[in-house]
Structures are given as structure tokens and as C-alpha cells.
Design an enzyme around this catalytic site. Structure first.
Site, PDB file in Angstrom:
ATOM      1  N   GLU A  42     -11.661 -34.129 -13.396  1.00 18.56           N
ATOM      2  CA  GLU A  42     -11.128 -33.998 -14.759  1.00 18.56           C
ATOM      3  C   GLU A  42     -10.707 -32.564 -15.063  1.00 18.56           C
ATOM      4  O   GLU A  42      -9.693 -32.335 -15.724  1.00 18.56           O
ATOM      5  CB  GLU A  42     -12.148 -34.474 -15.795  1.00 18.56           C
ATOM      6  N   TYR A 125     -12.531 -33.622 -24.788  1.00 18.79           N
ATOM      7  CA  TYR A 125     -11.892 -34.560 -23.861  1.00 18.79           C
ATOM      8  C   TYR A 125     -12.738 -34.740 -22.600  1.00 18.79           C
ATOM      9  O   TYR A 125     -13.066 -35.865 -22.209  1.00 18.79           O
ATOM     10  CB  TYR A 125     -10.469 -34.113 -23.468  1.00 18.79           C
ATOM     11  N   ASP A 143      -6.942 -37.230 -24.316  1.00 14.93           N
ATOM     12  CA  ASP A 143      -6.032 -36.246 -23.720  1.00 14.93           C
ATOM     13  C   ASP A 143      -4.616 -36.599 -24.169  1.00 14.93           C
ATOM     14  O   ASP A 143      -4.421 -37.445 -25.041  1.00 14.93           O
ATOM     15  CB  ASP A 143      -6.167 -36.242 -22.194  1.00 14.93           C
TER      16      ASP A 143
HETATM   17  N1  ADE Z   1      -5.803 -37.748 -15.822  1.00 11.00           N
HETATM   18  C1  ADE Z   1      -6.885 -37.180 -16.306  1.00 11.00           C
HETATM   19  N2  ADE Z   1      -7.992 -37.802 -15.889  1.00 11.00           N
HETATM   20  C2  ADE Z   1      -7.585 -38.808 -15.098  1.00 11.00           C
HETATM   21  C3  ADE Z   1      -8.241 -39.807 -14.350  1.00 11.00           C
HETATM   22  N3  ADE Z   1      -9.566 -39.897 -14.357  1.00 11.00           N
HETATM   23  N4  ADE Z   1      -7.492 -40.663 -13.651  1.00 11.00           N
HETATM   24  C4  ADE Z   1      -6.163 -40.546 -13.661  1.00 11.00           C
HETATM   25  N5  ADE Z   1      -5.474 -39.648 -14.326  1.00 11.00           N
HETATM   26  C5  ADE Z   1      -6.182 -38.771 -15.047  1.00 11.00           C
END
Ligand code: ADE
Length: 378
Positions: A42, A125, A143
Site C-alpha cells: 500500500e 487511507y 484513495d
Molecule cells: N492500489 C492501491 N492499493 C491497491 C491494492 N491493494 N490493489 C490494487 N491496487 C491498489
């Protein structure tokens, strides 16, 4: 904004999760729900595309397989692993939080979004993402994807550039989220946001949730999310000095706070500082006159006698969050025995340089220099 009934919420969850079960992307951080894996992915994904992150994530896990390995990693090794991802403060915070977990929490992760937010670099987030994916807490992870997807589904008119708007979305999503599978729900929203519900080219005709997408049904999808424009980054002009002697390059270390803290770069001299040496009004100093003053600035501030030669082509540019750097690259020469006692840097040979991590803008400068001066290529 429209409101869904309980039945609509139920139907939305069922449709979304059925689609996710069929179509979810096979990503390396989705193979298990270990909080360490979720967290690192993340953080990497915050400013960087999924396709770029995948190889970085895999190398990172090979080098730092556990939170304890990350906590004790040498800073230079960590920075090297992060090189190219940019926003290095993310990597520094990652290590700070790893140390908090090891030293203050005895290696045990806080298991709620509220607890996770006490760790360095973990905002609402990221806390929501880890709590829902790793610990099954039914909390939103808002997000850019979630803003866009829910703004369109429910025609939410609040301006997402305003900090207060996050709460509006958190409340809505808290009501709509699956209590049983909150982590899958949040990740399904992310996948929807990067497939059928993208910012510029949505494909809602084929979207699994098109029947729930009020903005699409009303033909106004591209009006959502509502977002006022951010001010443009301020442009700052620099001279960058490529000073090379044989295999050695003269680099400076940036101050320990501010943009690119502690990183090594070519000497970068703000054009406004050089122009200030002139008696004329800054606006009246031509590019040629400014360049002619550069050696004087270097002598006065670094105690070094240089001769400079412009490298052709456009300046090298790099945009940060609030700043755009415009760097005119010059080759410069100094005497082999130049006295560096007033110079905030030192010589590095190419072997040392190959082990160091540099900020993106410096990589661009290295590349430009190598292109213009191929005989130096080591
Ligand atoms: N963008 C941010 N976190 C994500 C996740 N866990 N899977 C795919 N895209 C992402």
C-alpha cells in the site's frame, strides 16, 4: 447525491464481490493477507502504478522478508531498494514504523485502523486498507479510486480537493461496505477504479456495476468526481554542474531537511542566487549575463575556480508536489588539486556511485550528461 436502500446496498455488494472473485488481478501482495505484505504494497502504491510496483515489491520482500529485517536494515540498502520509486520519505517512514512495531509493540501489529494510524507514515487511507484487508475490520480505504468510484455511483457533488470531503465519503462507504468481506470490498473498488471506472476513459457500458452507476446512467460520468484545480507547481531554475575528472565526479550533499534531504546530487545552484550578484534588476539579467556570473558565485560560495560549458538541448525538468525544477546542465572543470574545504561535498568514483541511491532528478541529470558526453561513460 443519491441514497441507496438496504436492498440496493445488498445487491451492490453481491454484484461487486462476485465480479471480484472472478476477475480480481493476481498481484503478489494478494497471495496472503499478512499485514506486513499489505502495508508495504500500500505504501508503494500510493504514488506509483501497479505495474511499476510489482518488481519493486518482489525485490523488497526478498531483501527484507519480515518487519524485523526492515527495522534493522542499513539506510543505504533501503534507499537503494527504493531507488526509482521516488518520494523517499515513504521509505524512511516505513522503517520508522517498522521500528515502532518491533520496539514499542513487541512485534505485534495494531489491528484496528485507529491503532494503525499511530504508526509513522500511516494515514487514514493506509490504515483503512491494512485494517480491512489484513484484519477484516469493516472500515473504508478512501484513495483516489474510491473517491472517483463512489462519486460516480452516487453522484456525490462534494469537492474532493477539500480535506473535509474525505469524511463525507468515509460515511457513505461505511454504510455500503461489506461487513463480511471488507478487505475484498475495498480492493474490488480499487480494481473497478483502475479498469471500468478510470478517470479519463471509463468503459461503463461493460462494467459489472453499470446498473448502480448513477452518473453513467445520467450521462454525466466525466463530471465526477468534482475536483477544483490545484495551483500549478512553482518553477525554480537551477544550474547543474557536471564536474568530472577521469573516473571521479564531484557531488554535493543536500541539507538534512527540506526537499531531497541528505541526498547527493550534482552541485545545483539556484539561478536567482546567481542573478543576485548582478547590480541590475533580476528581470533585466539576460541568460548569458547570468551564466557569466556563475563562476563568480561558485568562487564566492565554494572557494572553487571553475570554467563552465553549457550542454546543448533543453534543460532537464522534474516536477515535485509543489515545485518544478528546471535544471540547465553544464560541464564544469576544476583543478585536480582543488581545495574542497568550503565545498559541501566530495568526489565519488564510479564504483561508489553505482552503489548509491539517487533521487530521480539526479538520475535524469546523469543520463543527460552521459548522452551529451559519451566519452565519459564508465
Ligand atoms: N492500489 C492501491 N492499493 C491497491 C491494492 N491493494 N490493489 C490494487 N491496487 C491498489
Amino acid at each position: 447525491m443519491i441514497e441507496w436502500t438496504d436492498q440496493q446496498i445488498q445487491a451492490f455488494q453481491t454484484t461487486l464481490l462476485a465480479w471480484y472473485d472472478q476477475e480480481k488481478r493476481d498481484l503478489p501482495w494478494r497471495r496472503d493477507h499478512a499485514p506486513y505484505h499489505v502495508w508495504v504494497s500500500e505504501i508503494m502504491l500510493q504514488q506509483t502504478q501497479v505495474q511499476t510496483v510489482i518488481p519493486y515489491y518482489n525485490r523488497f520482500m526478498a531483501q527484507f522478508p519480515t518487519v524485523a529485517d526492515l527495522a534493522t536494515a542499513p539506510e543505504a540498502k533501503l534507499m537503494k531498494a527504493w531507488e526509482g520509486l521516488g518520494y523517499y520519505s515513504r521509505a524512511r517512514n516505513l522503517q520508522r514504523a517498522a521500528r515502532q512495531i518491533v520496539d514499542e509493540y513487541g512485534g505485534e501489529w495494531p489491528q484496528t485502523a485507529a491503532g494503525l494510524q499511530k504508526l509513522a507514515g500511516i494515514g487514514p487511507y493506509t490504515a483503512g486498507a491494512i485494517a480491512s484487508i489484513a484484519f477484516n475490520e469493516p472500515v473504508p480505504a478512501v484513495d483516489g479510486n474510491a473517491f472517483r468510484v463512489f462519486a460516480r455511483l452516487l453522484k456525490i457533488d462534494d469537492d474532493i480537493a477539500k480535506p473535509q470531503t474525505r469524511q463525507v465519503f468515509e460515511q457513505v462507504i461505511s454504510r455500503v461496505i461489506s461487513q463480511e468481506r471488507p478487505g475484498d470490498f475495498n480492493q474490488a473498488i480499487m480494481d473497478l477504479g483502475s479498469s471500468y471506472m478510470t478517470a479519463k476513459n471509463p468503459d461503463s457500458d461493460h462494467s459489472p456495476v453499470k446498473a448502480f452507476n448513477q452518473a453513467y446512467l445520467d450521462g454525466v460520468e466525466l463530471d465526477y468526481p468534482v475536483k477544483t484545480k490545484k495551483p500549478r507547481p512553482v518553477e525554480v531554475a537551477y544550474y547543474g554542474l557536471a564536474i568530472q575528472q577521469g573516473d571521479r565526479t564531484l557531488m554535493v550533499k543536500r541539507p538534512s531537511d527540506g526537499l531531497l534531504a541528505n541526498f547527493w546530487t550534482y552541485p545545483l545552484i539556484a539561478k536567482t542566487d546567481v542573478v543576485a550578484l548582478s547590480d541590475a534588476e533580476p528581470a533585466d539579467v539576460s541568460d548569458e549575463a547570468a551564466l557569466a556570473l556563475l563562476p563568480q558565485w561558485v568562487k564566492a560560495n565554494y572557494g572553487l575556480t571553475v570554467t563552465v560549458t553549457p550542454i546543448g538541448g533543453r534543460p532537464v525538468t522534474h516536477t515535485f508536489t509543489h515545485r518544478k525544477w528546471i535544471v540547465t546542465l553544464l560541464t564544469a572543470t576544476v583543478a585536480p588539486d582543488a581545495d574542497l574545504s568550503f565545498f559541501p561535498g566530495k568526489w565519488f568514483d564510479s564504483a561508489e556511485i553505482s552503489t548509491m541511491a539517487f533521487p530521480k532528478v539526479q538520475d535524469k541529470l546523469f543520463k543527460r550528461f552521459a548522452k551529451e558526453k559519451p566519452m565519459y561513460r564508465g
